[in-house]
Enzyme design. Structure first.
Site, PDB file in Angstrom:
ATOM      1  N   LYS A 128       0.842  -1.181   0.000  1.00 60.68           N
ATOM      2  CA  LYS A 128       0.000   0.000   0.000  1.00 60.68           C
ATOM      3  C   LYS A 128       0.884   1.239   0.000  1.00 60.68           C
ATOM      4  O   LYS A 128       2.042   1.116   0.398  1.00 60.68           O
ATOM      5  CB  LYS A 128      -0.967  -0.018   1.174  1.00 60.68           C
TER       6      LYS A 128
ATOM      7  N   LYS B  50      -1.939 -10.170  10.563  1.00 58.51           N
ATOM      8  CA  LYS B  50      -1.816 -10.179  12.029  1.00 58.51           C
ATOM      9  C   LYS B  50      -2.518 -11.428  12.568  1.00 58.51           C
ATOM     10  O   LYS B  50      -3.611 -11.779  12.133  1.00 58.51           O
ATOM     11  CB  LYS B  50      -2.441  -8.910  12.623  1.00 58.51           C
TER      12      LYS B  50
ATOM     13  N   GLU C  55      -2.939   4.829  17.879  1.00 55.83           N
ATOM     14  CA  GLU C  55      -1.474   4.818  17.882  1.00 55.83           C
ATOM     15  C   GLU C  55      -0.964   5.946  18.770  1.00 55.83           C
ATOM     16  O   GLU C  55      -1.628   6.982  18.904  1.00 55.83           O
ATOM     17  CB  GLU C  55      -0.937   5.029  16.469  1.00 55.83           C
TER      18      GLU C  55
ATOM     19  N   HIS D 162      -6.874  -0.798   6.237  1.00 61.58           N
ATOM     20  CA  HIS D 162      -6.814  -1.642   7.440  1.00 61.58           C
ATOM     21  C   HIS D 162      -8.169  -1.767   8.156  1.00 61.58           C
ATOM     22  O   HIS D 162      -8.623  -2.870   8.461  1.00 61.58           O
ATOM     23  CB  HIS D 162      -5.782  -1.099   8.426  1.00 61.58           C
TER      24      HIS D 162
HETATM   25  C1  BG6 Z   1       0.541   1.698   8.044  1.00 64.94           C
HETATM   26  C2  BG6 Z   1       0.223   3.165   8.056  1.00 64.94           C
HETATM   27  O1  BG6 Z   1      -0.074   1.069   6.959  1.00 64.94           O
HETATM   28  O2  BG6 Z   1       0.094   1.112   9.252  1.00 64.94           O
HETATM   29  C3  BG6 Z   1       0.870   3.844   9.243  1.00 64.94           C
HETATM   30  O3  BG6 Z   1       0.702   3.767   6.857  1.00 64.94           O
HETATM   31  C4  BG6 Z   1       0.480   3.144  10.512  1.00 64.94           C
HETATM   32  O4  BG6 Z   1       0.508   5.218   9.309  1.00 64.94           O
HETATM   33  C5  BG6 Z   1       0.711   1.637  10.413  1.00 64.94           C
HETATM   34  O5  BG6 Z   1       1.261   3.677  11.574  1.00 64.94           O
HETATM   35  C6  BG6 Z   1       0.153   0.898  11.615  1.00 64.94           C
HETATM   36  O6  BG6 Z   1       0.543  -0.453  11.579  1.00 64.94           O
HETATM   37  P1  BG6 Z   1       0.665  -1.316  12.908  1.00 64.94           P
HETATM   38  O7  BG6 Z   1       0.957  -2.690  12.429  1.00 64.94           O
HETATM   39  O8  BG6 Z   1       1.781  -0.709  13.702  1.00 64.94           O
HETATM   40  O9  BG6 Z   1      -0.646  -1.194  13.599  1.00 64.94           O
END
Ligand code: BG6
Length: 484
Positions: A148, A182, A216, A240
């Protein structure tokens, strides 16, 4: 519990963007861990490819450093790293020119799976596909993996699909959404379709609402230039969160096979209602102490890009009509926590005199951290003195369930890369699925741009803008707390 590792057949994996951040942080450490687990057969080869000039010895040092930094704390037998590094080589390549292509073609071995990982910006997908074709590397044994963002709207996603389709069949294209790799996300399907318990209750008759939170603590950091053109809607929701929503809402596929699963996900996306303006809250984080605010990461000081978004969605089908789905995601929030909560309806009537009210069950699926699930159930408070009821979680933490090595929950990329080699597309997005997700996303973005909406400021370390809380309060509901 002994985990079963089935070796995959021998393969050549070429990583375009082999010196990039994703290769360093995710792809190479993931390959190493599969190697440690004994899943890569002798003879599997990894070829880093990038525009910059490196010898294979230099690239192996780069890989060793990446593993030291991003695989910290994971155990592996001594000597394994050297054996892994032996399988790695490097080719300098120019996606837009001729450098390196003949050399790469010369390295390919016949009669084995070859995978080309496009860990580069989407503007290079077309040129790479074209060069692979020109140099005879785009045959039926070839698979390509694309990262992506797959487009930034429906038109650009369609254009990418058309470009890739000129040289590759859909069955050769692996569009990554790492959330699908995941462990807990896969478990979502196991829980829904491997148990009798939930299915009869999995509908609007018993489910009050569903919440999906991906919070996050990190900010936009050095990615300001990319992020400011995307925002949380394009960066997280279109892919996501949409995938999580699909897995939670889809009908049972007839079998766990790539097209059966993806057909059902597609039906969910196509059944999504348009979202009303009052059901969207967007936010931008403020500076806090020494941590910069969103606008300090981007050039445009009048930027209206959101680093937080909350939405209320409806799905118009028999299963879900009347059950709202609340989604939220944001950066610089109170804690890093991703979870899905299926909130069941309250019991219709309380038979217990001392009981304060009616009760509801909540099934919480924790994606990260502390992967696992719990089911909130109502029980009698222990001890004498009447029939007082309390709600307690029936907790299943995957780390416990997996035994002494339970903390070793595999990273999403480990699973996904091995699936590419195995030729299993179930956990990858199909072209029509990506387009459907953009077709739903585009009008929402166009509408807030046309209205000139500004995101609301929110404090770093908070749960997002106040209005996001109101999105649920006005329906008499509450978000689950974002906590570590
Ligand atoms: C990515 C996004 O696809 O996923 C990021 O571009 C984001 O902005 C990340 O921080 C989050 O992934 P994970 O696995 O840390 O939840």
């Amino acid at each position: 519990m002994v985990s079963r590792v089935i070796p995959v057949e021998s393969f050549d994996l070429v990583i375009f963007g082999g010196t990039g951040d994703l290769a360093r942080r995710k792809i190479l450490p993931a390959l190493f861990r599969r190697f440690c687990a004994g899943q890569m057969e002798d003879g599997a080869r990894i070829i880093g490819a990038a525009r910059s000039e490196h010898t294979t010895a230099e690239y192996r040092r780069f890989v060793a450093e990446a593993i030291a930094e991003f695989n910290a704390g994971r155990s592996c037998e001594t000597g394994t790293l050297d054996a892994f590094l032996d399988s790695i080589s490097f080719v300098q390549i120019d996606a837009m020119g001729d450098t390196g292509w003949s050399e790469l073609a010369g390295l390919m071995q016949p009669d084995r799976v070859r995978a080309f990982y496009f860990s580069v910006g989407p503007s290079l997908f077309g040129p790479l596909a074209e060069r692979l074709h020109q140099h005879g590397m785009a045959d039926s044994d070839t698979r390509i993996v694309v990262e992506k963002p797959f487009g930034r709207d429906l038109d650009s996603a369609r254009a990418l699909n058309v470009t890739l389709a000129q040289h590759f069949d859909e069955s050769q294209i692996y569009r990554i959404d790492h959330y699908l790799g995941k462990e807990t996300v896969q478990n979502l399907m196991a829980v829904r379709f491997g148990n009798m318990l939930f299915e009869p209750l999995w509908n609007s008759q018993y489910v009050d609402h569903i919440q999906i939170t991906v919070a996050e603590t990190v900010g936009v950091g050095g990615r300001g230039e990319y992020y400011d053109k995307s925002g949380a809607m394009r960066d997280m929701v279109q892919n996501h969160l949409m995938q999580l929503l699909c897995l939670i809402a889809m009908e049972p596929p007839a079998k766990f096979d790539p097209d059966a699963v993806r057909d059902e996900k597609l039906k969910v996306i196509r059944a999504l209602d348009a979202v009303r303006a009052e059901d969207i809250v967007r936010g931008q984080y403020l500076a806090e102490a020494e941590k910069p605010g969103y606008l300090e990461h981007v050039d445009d000081q009048t930027s209206r890009t959101e680093s937080f978004i909350a939405l209320k969605l409806g799905i118009s089908n028999w299963r879900w009509a009347g059950t709202p789905f609340y989604l939220r995601t944001g950066k610089r929030l109170r804690a890093r926590t991703s979870e899905i909560a299926v909130v069941f309806k309250e019991t219709p009537h309380s038979i217990f005199e001392d009981d304060g009210g009616r009760h509801r069950n909540i099934l919480t699926i924790r994606l990260q951290p502390n992967e696992g699930m719990d089911l909130g159930v109502t029980i009698k408070e222990p001890g004498p003195g009447g029939m007082r009821l309390i709600d307690v979680p029936l907790d299943m933490t995957f780390a416990d369930a997996l035994g002494p090595d339970g903390e070793d929950v595999p990273d999403a990329y480990e699973r996904l890369i091995m699936d590419v080699v195995r030729g299993n597309q179930t956990l990858f997005m199909r072209g029509d699925e990506v387009e459907a997700a953009w077709a739903w996303t585009d009008p929402l973005i166009a509408a807030w741009e046309a209205r000139g909406d500004r995101p609301q400021a929110y404090e770093s370390g908070s749960s997002g803008p106040e209005d996001a809380l109101m999105l649920m309060h006005r329906d008499g509901r509450r978000w689950r707390e974002i906590r570590p």
